[in-house]
Motif scaffolding. Structure first.
Motif, mmCIF file in Angstrom:
data_model
loop_
_atom_site.group_PDB
_atom_site.id
_atom_site.type_symbol
_atom_site.label_atom_id
_atom_site.label_comp_id
_atom_site.label_asym_id
_atom_site.label_seq_id
_atom_site.Cartn_x
_atom_site.Cartn_y
_atom_site.Cartn_z
ATOM 1 N N LEU B 141 7.861 -0.728 1.954
ATOM 2 C CA LEU B 141 7.800 0.364 0.971
ATOM 3 C C LEU B 141 6.821 1.446 1.413
ATOM 4 N N LEU B 142 5.609 1.041 1.770
ATOM 5 C CA LEU B 142 4.606 2.030 2.135
ATOM 6 C C LEU B 142 5.001 2.777 3.408
ATOM 7 N N ARG B 143 5.612 2.063 4.362
ATOM 8 C CA ARG B 143 6.008 2.731 5.606
ATOM 9 C C ARG B 143 7.066 3.789 5.324
ATOM 10 N N ALA B 172 1.982 1.304 -6.497
ATOM 11 C CA ALA B 172 0.612 1.173 -7.014
ATOM 12 C C ALA B 172 0.045 -0.209 -6.699
ATOM 13 N N ARG B 173 0.879 -1.261 -6.891
ATOM 14 C CA ARG B 173 0.419 -2.616 -6.587
ATOM 15 C C ARG B 173 0.111 -2.780 -5.107
ATOM 16 N N CYS B 174 0.969 -2.202 -4.266
ATOM 17 C CA CYS B 174 0.778 -2.340 -2.820
ATOM 18 C C CYS B 174 -0.476 -1.592 -2.361
ATOM 19 N N TRP B 191 -13.256 1.196 -0.819
ATOM 20 C CA TRP B 191 -11.823 0.879 -0.804
ATOM 21 C C TRP B 191 -11.386 0.132 -2.058
ATOM 22 N N GLN B 192 -12.327 -0.143 -2.959
ATOM 23 C CA GLN B 192 -11.940 -0.860 -4.172
ATOM 24 C C GLN B 192 -10.860 -0.093 -4.928
ATOM 25 N N PRO B 193 -10.018 -0.825 -5.633
ATOM 26 C CA PRO B 193 -8.958 -0.168 -6.380
ATOM 27 C C PRO B 193 -9.503 0.888 -7.330
#
Lengths: 152, 198
Positions: B141-143, B172-174, B191-193
């Motif tokens: 998905l991200l790619r 968002a989850r990824c 880098w925390q959410p």
């Protein structure tokens, strides 16, 4: 620099990284552009309707003996059944054409064309380099059918 | 920018179907990166990804005047590329070396996605490493979402065979998962959410 990146900013950063770390090979777009010259407007397309290697249509997938791949093409009454055997990077194909009277057959790859001997509707080609391929079939009346490209 | 950037994809398909090489070239330049992103999202090698993309273009070429909705050609291409990738994976070609002398893509090298890492700054390299360590689904998905220009959600949905409505929440989850992986790797709270940072 990376402090407080929003999701959108993180996505943008990833896109920028992908263009550096994993770009499409520069030859790929040029090669895709050059494919346009392979268009055949004078031939009817025999569409690929079955491919034993197609996971998306498992209900249509058929397995030949061993690991051979089976491909089926159709254009109107004409049907082509193609069996592909794999030996390392080489391929052998046996195709059976039915539904039309076959006068001549040509095997086309991206690098050229080769005439195939027609023997009672059966076409055989051995020792092919793996890659895209299609068959062009002509009838005594001069009409032509070309199969979908398949990567064997 | 090309002059055709304002032209719809459907108009390009119709012009290409009428025989205009330029329109075909514009389709390639507009969507080639999308197809590449999809093939890489499926983790195909450089050679296999190039083959899958090329086969997808051949498929479009022979269907130029058959596509039922030319405006949605990007989604059509995305679906086609997805299927080509699945075929490649099913045939077990994933790790197979590319045969020499193949097609017109001989110049394609055998680099893996990780090799490009050498070109990245340290911080970006960490991000890329974390990305390549994610689940297949998230990576895919991200790619695909990394495509330049950004793909339509319809194309993304076609590439992943997922409902359009799931793309936003899954993304968002990824991304949250990616932040966690980065935080673990680098012990860097930056880098925390989102929402969990001070």
């Amino acid at each position: 620099m990376t402090i407080d990146l929003s999701d959108d900013e993180l996505s943008t950063r990833l896109s920028e990284i992908a263009t550096v770390a994993d770009p499409a090979p520069s030859t790929l777009a040029a090669a895709a552009g050059a494919l346009f010259g392979l268009r055949q407007l004078d031939a009817e397309l025999a569409e690929l309707i079955r491919d034993s290697a197609d996971a998306a249509t498992p209900e249509l997938a058929v397995r030949a003996d061993g690991d051979d791949r089976m491909l089926s093409f159709e254009a109107g009454a004409a049907a082509v059944e193609m069996q592909v055997s794999e030996r390392a990077d080489r391929r052998d194909i046996v195709a059976h054409v039915s539904g039309i009277v076959l006068q001549a057959a040509t095997l086309e790859t991206l690098s050229g064309q080769h005439s195939l001997q027609v023997d009672d509707g059966v076409l055989i080609a051995r020792d092919l380099v793996a890659g895209p391929l299609r068959l062009r079939l002509t009838t005594p009346a001069g009409s032509a059918i070309v199969t979908s490209w398949v990567r064997i | 920018m090309r002059t055709s950037d304002t032209e719809t994809a459907g108009a390009l398909v119709r012009r290409a179907a009428a025989g205009e090489q330029h329109a075909w070239d514009d389709l390639v330049s507009r969507f080639n990166d999308l197809l590449w992103s999809i093939a890489r999202g499926f983790r195909l090698s450089t050679a296999d990804a190039a083959d899958a993309v090329q086969t997808s273009w051949l498929r479009l070429l022979e269907n130029l005047d058959r596509i039922s909705d030319p405006e949605r050609v990007a989604a059509w291409l995305a679906t086609t590329t997805r299927r080509e990738c699945l075929k490649t994976l099913q045939r077990g070609n994933r790790e197979r070396p590319h045969p020499a002398g193949h097609s017109t893509l001989d110049a394609v090298d055998g680099t893996t996605p990780v090799d490009g890492r050498l070109l990245l700054a340290e911080r970006d390299a960490e991000l890329w490493d974390a990305f390549t360590g994610m689940s297949d689904r998230c990576q895919c998905l991200l790619r695909v979402l990394m495509t330049t220009p950004p793909p339509s959600y319809e194309s993304v949905a076609a590439a992943l065979e997922m409902p359009i409505g799931s793309i936003g929440p899954t993304r968002a989850r990824c991304l949250a998962r990616l932040r966690s992986l980065l935080a673990e790797r680098t012990a860097d709270p930056a880098w925390q959410p989102e929402g969990r940072r001070a």
